[in-house]
Design a protein around this motif. Structure first.
Motif, PDB file in Angstrom:
ATOM      1  N   ALA A  45       0.585  -1.112   0.011  1.00 43.91           N
ATOM      2  CA  ALA A  45      -0.066  -0.123   0.151  1.00 43.91           C
ATOM      3  C   ALA A  45       0.872   1.316   0.081  1.00 43.91           C
ATOM      4  CB  ALA A  45      -0.900  -0.043   1.348  1.00 43.91           C
ATOM      5  N   GLY A  46       0.467   2.046  -0.745  1.00 38.64           N
ATOM      6  CA  GLY A  46       1.377   3.525  -0.925  1.00 38.64           C
ATOM      7  C   GLY A  46       2.612   3.255  -1.663  1.00 38.64           C
ATOM      8  N   ASP A  47       3.057   2.217  -2.016  1.00 40.78           N
ATOM      9  CA  ASP A  47       4.307   2.118  -2.886  1.00 40.78           C
ATOM     10  C   ASP A  47       4.161   2.831  -4.228  1.00 40.78           C
ATOM     11  OD1 ASP A  47       5.831  -0.359  -4.936  1.00 40.78           O
ATOM     12  OD2 ASP A  47       6.887   0.977  -3.360  1.00 40.78           O
ATOM     13  N   GLY A  48       3.119   2.601  -4.981  1.00 38.13           N
ATOM     14  CA  GLY A  48       2.956   3.176  -6.439  1.00 38.13           C
ATOM     15  C   GLY A  48       3.644   2.461  -7.607  1.00 38.13           C
ATOM     16  N   THR A  49       4.451   1.289  -7.241  1.00 32.40           N
ATOM     17  CA  THR A  49       5.059   0.885  -8.356  1.00 32.40           C
ATOM     18  C   THR A  49       4.414   0.291  -9.276  1.00 32.40           C
ATOM     19  OG1 THR A  49       7.178   0.516  -6.628  1.00 32.40           O
ATOM     20  CG2 THR A  49       7.147  -0.861  -8.753  1.00 32.40           C
ATOM     21  N   ALA A  50       3.529  -0.585  -9.019  1.00 33.04           N
ATOM     22  CA  ALA A  50       2.554  -1.144  -9.945  1.00 33.04           C
ATOM     23  C   ALA A  50       1.839  -0.186 -10.671  1.00 33.04           C
ATOM     24  CB  ALA A  50       1.539  -2.188  -9.353  1.00 33.04           C
ATOM     25  N   HIS A  65      -7.968   1.883 -21.383  1.00 33.48           N
ATOM     26  CA  HIS A  65      -8.652   1.560 -20.496  1.00 33.48           C
ATOM     27  C   HIS A  65      -8.089   0.969 -19.324  1.00 33.48           C
ATOM     28  CE1 HIS A  65     -12.272   2.140 -23.191  1.00 33.48           C
ATOM     29  NE2 HIS A  65     -11.409   1.674 -24.134  1.00 33.48           N
ATOM     30  N   VAL A  66      -8.747   1.023 -17.898  1.00 30.65           N
ATOM     31  CA  VAL A  66      -8.330   0.497 -16.639  1.00 30.65           C
ATOM     32  C   VAL A  66      -9.530   0.043 -15.885  1.00 30.65           C
ATOM     33  CG1 VAL A  66      -6.949   0.779 -14.694  1.00 30.65           C
ATOM     34  CG2 VAL A  66      -6.223   1.737 -16.553  1.00 30.65           C
ATOM     35  N   VAL A  67      -9.581  -1.240 -15.502  1.00 27.07           N
ATOM     36  CA  VAL A  67     -10.470  -1.766 -14.492  1.00 27.07           C
ATOM     37  C   VAL A  67     -10.246  -2.181 -13.199  1.00 27.07           C
ATOM     38  CG1 VAL A  67     -10.172  -4.078 -15.568  1.00 27.07           C
ATOM     39  CG2 VAL A  67     -12.458  -3.233 -14.631  1.00 27.07           C
ATOM     40  N   VAL A  68     -10.934  -1.603 -12.255  1.00 29.34           N
ATOM     41  CA  VAL A  68     -10.650  -1.780 -10.968  1.00 29.34           C
ATOM     42  C   VAL A  68     -11.718  -2.469 -10.085  1.00 29.34           C
ATOM     43  CG1 VAL A  68      -8.961   0.069 -10.753  1.00 29.34           C
ATOM     44  CG2 VAL A  68     -11.277   0.370 -10.199  1.00 29.34           C
ATOM     45  N   PRO A  69     -11.432  -2.947  -8.937  1.00 28.37           N
ATOM     46  CA  PRO A  69     -12.527  -3.710  -8.291  1.00 28.37           C
ATOM     47  C   PRO A  69     -13.686  -2.726  -7.648  1.00 28.37           C
ATOM     48  CG  PRO A  69     -10.534  -4.782  -7.715  1.00 28.37           C
ATOM     49  CD  PRO A  69     -10.157  -3.731  -8.594  1.00 28.37           C
ATOM     50  N   SER A  70     -12.889  -1.368  -7.257  1.00 31.72           N
ATOM     51  CA  SER A  70     -13.529  -0.340  -6.911  1.00 31.72           C
ATOM     52  C   SER A  70     -12.646   0.869  -6.755  1.00 31.72           C
ATOM     53  CB  SER A  70     -14.082  -0.506  -5.258  1.00 31.72           C
ATOM     54  OG  SER A  70     -12.992  -0.727  -4.335  1.00 31.72           O
ATOM     55  N   LEU A  71     -13.229   1.978  -6.686  1.00 33.34           N
ATOM     56  CA  LEU A  71     -12.135   3.219  -6.700  1.00 33.34           C
ATOM     57  C   LEU A  71     -11.103   3.138  -5.750  1.00 33.34           C
ATOM     58  CD1 LEU A  71     -14.373   5.973  -8.370  1.00 33.34           C
ATOM     59  CD2 LEU A  71     -12.574   4.674  -9.624  1.00 33.34           C
ATOM     60  N   ASP A  72     -11.558   2.565  -4.648  1.00 30.02           N
ATOM     61  CA  ASP A  72     -10.827   2.386  -3.408  1.00 30.02           C
ATOM     62  C   ASP A  72      -9.490   1.936  -3.620  1.00 30.02           C
ATOM     63  OD1 ASP A  72     -12.871   3.287  -1.762  1.00 30.02           O
ATOM     64  OD2 ASP A  72     -13.389   1.564  -1.004  1.00 30.02           O
ATOM     65  N   HIS A  73      -9.202   1.022  -4.855  1.00 29.87           N
ATOM     66  CA  HIS A  73      -7.832   0.505  -5.019  1.00 29.87           C
ATOM     67  C   HIS A  73      -6.968   1.678  -5.550  1.00 29.87           C
ATOM     68  CE1 HIS A  73      -8.546  -3.733  -4.704  1.00 29.87           C
ATOM     69  NE2 HIS A  73      -9.602  -3.344  -4.402  1.00 29.87           N
ATOM     70  N   LEU A  74      -7.765   2.786  -5.946  1.00 32.67           N
ATOM     71  CA  LEU A  74      -6.780   4.078  -6.370  1.00 32.67           C
ATOM     72  C   LEU A  74      -6.771   4.969  -5.173  1.00 32.67           C
ATOM     73  CD1 LEU A  74      -8.319   4.711  -9.900  1.00 32.67           C
ATOM     74  CD2 LEU A  74      -6.076   3.751  -9.188  1.00 32.67           C
ATOM     75  N   THR A  75      -7.245   4.554  -3.971  1.00 31.67           N
ATOM     76  CA  THR A  75      -6.704   5.231  -2.615  1.00 31.67           C
ATOM     77  C   THR A  75      -5.947   4.636  -1.756  1.00 31.67           C
ATOM     78  OG1 THR A  75      -9.086   5.777  -2.839  1.00 31.67           O
ATOM     79  CG2 THR A  75      -8.313   6.145  -0.697  1.00 31.67           C
ATOM     80  N   GLY A  76      -5.398   5.594  -0.949  1.00 33.99           N
ATOM     81  CA  GLY A  76      -4.463   5.082  -0.135  1.00 33.99           C
ATOM     82  C   GLY A  76      -2.883   5.063  -0.541  1.00 33.99           C
ATOM     83  N   ILE A  79      -0.252   9.596  -3.316  1.00 34.24           N
ATOM     84  CA  ILE A  79      -1.037  10.960  -4.311  1.00 34.24           C
ATOM     85  C   ILE A  79      -2.532  10.574  -3.989  1.00 34.24           C
ATOM     86  CG2 ILE A  79      -1.284  11.640  -6.426  1.00 34.24           C
ATOM     87  CD1 ILE A  79       1.389  10.689  -7.038  1.00 34.24           C
ATOM     88  N   PRO A  80      -3.258  11.498  -3.764  1.00 29.43           N
ATOM     89  CA  PRO A  80      -4.781  11.150  -3.608  1.00 29.43           C
ATOM     90  C   PRO A  80      -5.363  10.615  -4.774  1.00 29.43           C
ATOM     91  CG  PRO A  80      -4.327  13.537  -3.077  1.00 29.43           C
ATOM     92  CD  PRO A  80      -2.785  12.788  -3.398  1.00 29.43           C
ATOM     93  N   ARG A  81      -6.499   9.882  -4.751  1.00 30.17           N
ATOM     94  CA  ARG A  81      -7.050   9.282  -5.622  1.00 30.17           C
ATOM     95  C   ARG A  81      -7.384  10.060  -7.063  1.00 30.17           C
ATOM     96  NH1 ARG A  81     -12.743   6.184  -4.425  1.00 30.17           N
ATOM     97  NH2 ARG A  81     -12.739   8.154  -3.426  1.00 30.17           N
ATOM     98  N   GLU A  82      -7.982  11.422  -6.749  1.00 29.84           N
ATOM     99  CA  GLU A  82      -8.277  12.230  -7.852  1.00 29.84           C
ATOM    100  C   GLU A  82      -7.073  12.638  -8.683  1.00 29.84           C
ATOM    101  OE1 GLU A  82      -9.169  13.036  -4.735  1.00 29.84           O
ATOM    102  OE2 GLU A  82     -11.491  12.255  -4.839  1.00 29.84           O
ATOM    103  N   LEU A  83      -5.751  12.559  -8.193  1.00 31.03           N
ATOM    104  CA  LEU A  83      -4.880  12.784  -8.870  1.00 31.03           C
ATOM    105  C   LEU A  83      -4.050  11.750  -9.882  1.00 31.03           C
ATOM    106  CD1 LEU A  83      -2.629  15.138  -6.597  1.00 31.03           C
ATOM    107  CD2 LEU A  83      -3.925  15.671  -8.532  1.00 31.03           C
ATOM    108  N   LEU A  84      -4.330  10.505  -9.261  1.00 25.21           N
ATOM    109  CA  LEU A  84      -3.910   9.320  -9.871  1.00 25.21           C
ATOM    110  C   LEU A  84      -5.135   9.161 -10.850  1.00 25.21           C
ATOM    111  CD1 LEU A  84      -3.605   6.756  -6.911  1.00 25.21           C
ATOM    112  CD2 LEU A  84      -1.615   7.916  -8.439  1.00 25.21           C
ATOM    113  N   ILE A  85      -6.515   9.353 -10.994  1.00 23.59           N
ATOM    114  CA  ILE A  85      -7.314   9.090 -12.028  1.00 23.59           C
ATOM    115  C   ILE A  85      -6.795  10.249 -13.001  1.00 23.59           C
ATOM    116  CG2 ILE A  85      -9.641   9.506 -12.777  1.00 23.59           C
ATOM    117  CD1 ILE A  85     -10.373   8.387 -10.056  1.00 23.59           C
ATOM    118  N   ALA A  86      -6.494  11.646 -12.720  1.00 26.10           N
ATOM    119  CA  ALA A  86      -6.132  12.552 -13.848  1.00 26.10           C
ATOM    120  C   ALA A  86      -4.845  12.137 -14.243  1.00 26.10           C
ATOM    121  CB  ALA A  86      -5.905  13.771 -12.903  1.00 26.10           C
TER     122      ALA A  86
END
Length: 101
Positions: A45-50, A65-76, A79-86
């Motif tokens: 968690a928080g590493d960001g390597t993958a 296209h990227v598929v995630v189980p939930s947007l929570d997988h882009l949290t933690g 960097i905040p989730r919104e920035l990762l999505i951007a």
């Protein structure tokens, strides 16, 4: 030709359900006529390597296209989730698909 989609999930949120989550990612891709290529697993968690590897692969494969189980997988991440999505949108023109709304 079907568009490529890559999965992304955090193993710490999978809690032993990683195989089921990955199956759900594949099912969502199939339901939308996307060709599932691979899943990138964030093992720490928080590493960001993958996430960084995913972004590079999207660019290399010209995939959007990227598929995630939930947007929570882009949290933690650090960097905040919104920035990762951007970042995915800006760097790879990627759309995020989520199994859970």
């Amino acid at each position: 030709m079907e568009a490529l989609v890559y999965g992304y999930l955090r193993d710490d949120l999978a809690a032993g359900d990683g195989d089921d989550m990955e199956a759900a990612l594949r099912e969502l891709a199939d339901a939308h006529g996307l060709c599932f290529a691979a899943t990138f697993h964030e093992s720490q968690a928080g590493d960001g390597t993958a996430f960084a590897e995913l972004t590079r692969e999207l660019q290399r494969a010209d995939a959007h296209h990227v598929v995630v189980p939930s947007l929570d997988h882009l949290t933690g991440q650090t960097i905040p989730r919104e920035l990762l999505i951007a970042k995915l949108a800006n760097d790879a023109a990627a759309r995020i698909w989520s199994v859970a709304s």
